[in-house]
Design a protein around this motif. Structure first.
Motif, PDB file in Angstrom:
ATOM      1  N   THR A  42      37.454  38.428  29.401  1.00  0.00           N
ATOM      2  CA  THR A  42      37.235  39.817  28.691  1.00  0.00           C
ATOM      3  C   THR A  42      35.921  40.443  28.776  1.00  0.00           C
ATOM      4  OG1 THR A  42      38.704  38.946  26.883  1.00  0.00           O
ATOM      5  CG2 THR A  42      37.167  40.693  26.175  1.00  0.00           C
ATOM      6  N   SER A  43      34.994  39.348  28.809  1.00  0.00           N
ATOM      7  CA  SER A  43      33.610  40.004  29.112  1.00  0.00           C
ATOM      8  C   SER A  43      33.090  40.740  30.389  1.00  0.00           C
ATOM      9  CB  SER A  43      32.530  38.855  29.016  1.00  0.00           C
ATOM     10  OG  SER A  43      31.555  39.367  28.731  1.00  0.00           O
ATOM     11  N   ILE A  44      33.850  40.105  31.664  1.00  0.00           N
ATOM     12  CA  ILE A  44      33.714  40.838  32.897  1.00  0.00           C
ATOM     13  C   ILE A  44      34.675  42.255  32.958  1.00  0.00           C
ATOM     14  CG2 ILE A  44      35.616  40.013  34.074  1.00  0.00           C
ATOM     15  CD1 ILE A  44      31.976  39.859  35.350  1.00  0.00           C
ATOM     16  N   ILE A  45      35.481  42.309  32.227  1.00  0.00           N
ATOM     17  CA  ILE A  45      36.442  43.606  32.115  1.00  0.00           C
ATOM     18  C   ILE A  45      35.531  44.508  31.477  1.00  0.00           C
ATOM     19  CG2 ILE A  45      38.588  44.730  31.546  1.00  0.00           C
ATOM     20  CD1 ILE A  45      39.985  41.744  31.783  1.00  0.00           C
ATOM     21  N   CYS A  46      35.151  44.344  30.262  1.00  0.00           N
ATOM     22  CA  CYS A  46      34.121  45.020  29.518  1.00  0.00           C
ATOM     23  C   CYS A  46      33.050  45.473  30.045  1.00  0.00           C
ATOM     24  CB  CYS A  46      33.833  44.427  28.115  1.00  0.00           C
ATOM     25  SG  CYS A  46      34.945  44.293  26.955  1.00  0.00           S
ATOM     26  N   LEU A  47      32.548  44.722  30.912  1.00  0.00           N
ATOM     27  CA  LEU A  47      31.536  45.158  31.807  1.00  0.00           C
ATOM     28  C   LEU A  47      31.792  46.327  32.785  1.00  0.00           C
ATOM     29  CD1 LEU A  47      28.417  44.672  33.155  1.00  0.00           C
ATOM     30  CD2 LEU A  47      29.228  43.093  34.485  1.00  0.00           C
ATOM     31  N   ALA A  48      33.082  46.231  33.402  1.00  0.00           N
ATOM     32  CA  ALA A  48      33.527  47.293  34.148  1.00  0.00           C
ATOM     33  C   ALA A  48      33.818  48.562  33.413  1.00  0.00           C
ATOM     34  CB  ALA A  48      34.793  47.101  34.857  1.00  0.00           C
ATOM     35  N   GLY A  49      33.936  48.361  32.136  1.00  0.00           N
ATOM     36  CA  GLY A  49      33.943  49.406  31.315  1.00  0.00           C
ATOM     37  C   GLY A  49      32.873  50.183  31.131  1.00  0.00           C
ATOM     38  N   THR A  52      25.427  31.139  35.755  1.00  0.00           N
ATOM     39  CA  THR A  52      26.756  30.777  35.059  1.00  0.00           C
ATOM     40  C   THR A  52      27.679  31.992  34.421  1.00  0.00           C
ATOM     41  OG1 THR A  52      25.639  30.347  33.031  1.00  0.00           O
ATOM     42  CG2 THR A  52      25.654  28.510  34.543  1.00  0.00           C
ATOM     43  N   ASP A  53      26.988  33.154  33.990  1.00  0.00           N
ATOM     44  CA  ASP A  53      27.751  34.131  33.296  1.00  0.00           C
ATOM     45  C   ASP A  53      27.486  35.529  34.133  1.00  0.00           C
ATOM     46  OD1 ASP A  53      29.173  35.912  31.889  1.00  0.00           O
ATOM     47  OD2 ASP A  53      28.539  35.087  30.135  1.00  0.00           O
ATOM     48  N   PRO A  54      28.281  36.141  35.015  1.00  0.00           N
ATOM     49  CA  PRO A  54      27.874  37.237  35.621  1.00  0.00           C
ATOM     50  C   PRO A  54      27.835  38.384  34.649  1.00  0.00           C
ATOM     51  CG  PRO A  54      29.312  35.833  37.137  1.00  0.00           C
ATOM     52  CD  PRO A  54      29.432  35.326  35.891  1.00  0.00           C
ATOM     53  N   ALA A  55      28.874  38.340  33.778  1.00  0.00           N
ATOM     54  CA  ALA A  55      29.032  39.425  32.932  1.00  0.00           C
ATOM     55  C   ALA A  55      27.856  39.747  31.794  1.00  0.00           C
ATOM     56  CB  ALA A  55      30.240  39.368  31.770  1.00  0.00           C
ATOM     57  N   GLU A  56      27.402  38.655  31.628  1.00  0.00           N
ATOM     58  CA  GLU A  56      26.050  38.667  30.644  1.00  0.00           C
ATOM     59  C   GLU A  56      24.900  39.135  31.292  1.00  0.00           C
ATOM     60  OE1 GLU A  56      23.005  35.348  28.642  1.00  0.00           O
ATOM     61  OE2 GLU A  56      25.023  34.860  29.135  1.00  0.00           O
ATOM     62  N   HIS A  57      24.764  38.811  32.541  1.00  0.00           N
ATOM     63  CA  HIS A  57      23.613  39.240  33.434  1.00  0.00           C
ATOM     64  C   HIS A  57      23.889  40.856  33.842  1.00  0.00           C
ATOM     65  CE1 HIS A  57      21.400  35.550  33.512  1.00  0.00           C
ATOM     66  NE2 HIS A  57      22.333  34.939  33.808  1.00  0.00           N
ATOM     67  N   TYR A  89      26.848  42.218  39.541  1.00  0.00           N
ATOM     68  CA  TYR A  89      27.623  40.935  38.869  1.00  0.00           C
ATOM     69  C   TYR A  89      28.939  41.106  38.625  1.00  0.00           C
ATOM     70  CZ  TYR A  89      22.765  39.352  38.265  1.00  0.00           C
ATOM     71  OH  TYR A  89      21.348  38.735  38.554  1.00  0.00           O
ATOM     72  N   TYR A  90      29.462  42.337  38.482  1.00  0.00           N
ATOM     73  CA  TYR A  90      30.790  42.456  38.334  1.00  0.00           C
ATOM     74  C   TYR A  90      31.529  42.160  39.446  1.00  0.00           C
ATOM     75  CZ  TYR A  90      35.518  44.589  38.133  1.00  0.00           C
ATOM     76  OH  TYR A  90      36.747  44.998  38.133  1.00  0.00           O
ATOM     77  N   ASP A  91      31.154  42.398  40.605  1.00  0.00           N
ATOM     78  CA  ASP A  91      31.649  41.989  41.911  1.00  0.00           C
ATOM     79  C   ASP A  91      31.720  40.518  42.190  1.00  0.00           C
ATOM     80  OD1 ASP A  91      32.275  44.662  42.726  1.00  0.00           O
ATOM     81  OD2 ASP A  91      30.585  44.817  43.746  1.00  0.00           O
ATOM     82  N   LEU A  92      30.563  39.979  41.695  1.00  0.00           N
ATOM     83  CA  LEU A  92      30.452  38.499  41.600  1.00  0.00           C
ATOM     84  C   LEU A  92      31.505  37.872  41.083  1.00  0.00           C
ATOM     85  CD1 LEU A  92      28.556  36.162  42.745  1.00  0.00           C
ATOM     86  CD2 LEU A  92      27.226  36.487  40.760  1.00  0.00           C
TER      87      LEU A  92
END
Length: 297
Positions: free
Chosen positions: A40-47, A7-12, A28-31
């Motif tokens: 915001t969370s997925i963008i922070c994951l990229a960072g 449900t939350d790719p960024a969390e994983h 998970y970022y690509d997903l």
């Protein structure tokens, strides 16, 4: 594992980074990106992925994008601040102050104080903590506040903050240490003696750092025994104080000031040959420029 639906790719993705699995985090970022779940969370994951690759410029770019994407969401600011707080705390604080323009309910003030402290700007850290109610601070923030005041030689404030933290953390080694140090520096040796009993006999060697939910391992240091020696001396127990000073020297032989303390303790009990012997040892270990200062002044 990476192909399971979540449900939350960024969390994983962040969980993968904690395990050092950069490829998993990238999956998970690509997903999230393919599912057009840009947050915001997925963008922070990229960072964070860029940071794990030591690509500081790219990490900075993504954290900036996260802030732009939702300027009211603290997460972009937090990641940016954590990246810059040790080397460029001013930049981190500048960004965090912008967050305060949008909201004041997200612990941005606490984060600003944390950044100043991490950047070794203890004066600024103490001033930032001064503006925050003590009851809103976590254990590690109380420690940072008390330590900032201690390093600034504001022993009254450091003591007050330490005692406040001690109420809810009575077996905390670091807080118990600060209480003992501050009472000693304030020359309240009777209270310092009670504090030393608490430090050495009623402190847990581990404590929880609330801000990162990790356990910190603690132990007694040579400085603890130096302070204990001064406490014993302050209570007229000079021989016991000398024993503690020697214990500290066995842990750190570079502390030449301890030799002077031993010399004074021997002088106080009338053991003048020993006092002279340790004073000579003290002078022998002083750098030449400090010996010259003794002669001149």
């Amino acid at each position: 594992l990476h192909d399971r639906v979540h449900t939350d790719p960024a969390e994983h993705g962040h969980e993968c980074l904690k395990k050092g699995d950069i490829a998993g985090a990238e999956h998970y970022y690509d997903l999230g990106y393919r599912q057009k779940r840009i947050t915001t969370s997925i963008i922070c994951l990229a960072g964070d992925i860029a940071l794990a690759k030591n690509d500081l410029e790219q990490a900075d770019y993504y954290y900036g994008r996260a802030i732009y994407f939702d300027p009211r969401d603290p997460r972009g600011y937090w990641h940016y601040a954590d990246m810059h707080k040790k080397q460029e705390p001013q930049l981190a604080v500048q960004r965090l102050k912008k967050l305060l323009m949008y909201r004041d309910d997200c612990r941005a003030k606490q984060k600003i104080a944390e950044v100043w402290y991490a950047g070794n700007k203890v004066k600024e850290a103490a001033a930032a903590y001064d503006s925050i109610p003590l009851d809103s601070l976590y254990r590690d923030e109380i420690v940072n506040y008390a330590m900032s005041a201690y390093l600034l030689q504001d022993y009254e404030k450091s003591l007050s903050v330490s005692l406040h933290g001690q109420k809810s953390n009575p077996r905390d080694l670091v807080l118990n240490r600060l209480v003992m140090y501050n009472y000693t520096d304030l020359r309240q040796y009777d209270k310092a003696m009670d504090a030393s009993e608490r430090l050495f006999n009623q402190s847990d060697r581990e404590a929880v750092n609330d801000s990162v939910q990790e356990r910190e391992r603690g132990d007694f240091s040579y400085l603890d025994y130096i302070y204990y020696g001064y406490i014993l001396n302050g209570n007229g127990r000079y021989q016991e104080g000398i024993e503690q000073f020697n214990r500290a020297l066995s842990m750190n032989s570079e502390r030449t000031d301890v030799l002077l303390a031993i010399s004074k303790a021997y002088e106080n009990i009338g053991a003048y040959p020993k006092a002279i012997e340790h004073y000579k040892l003290y002078m022998d270990r002083l750098p030449q420029e400090e010996k010259t200062a003794f002669v001149v002044y």
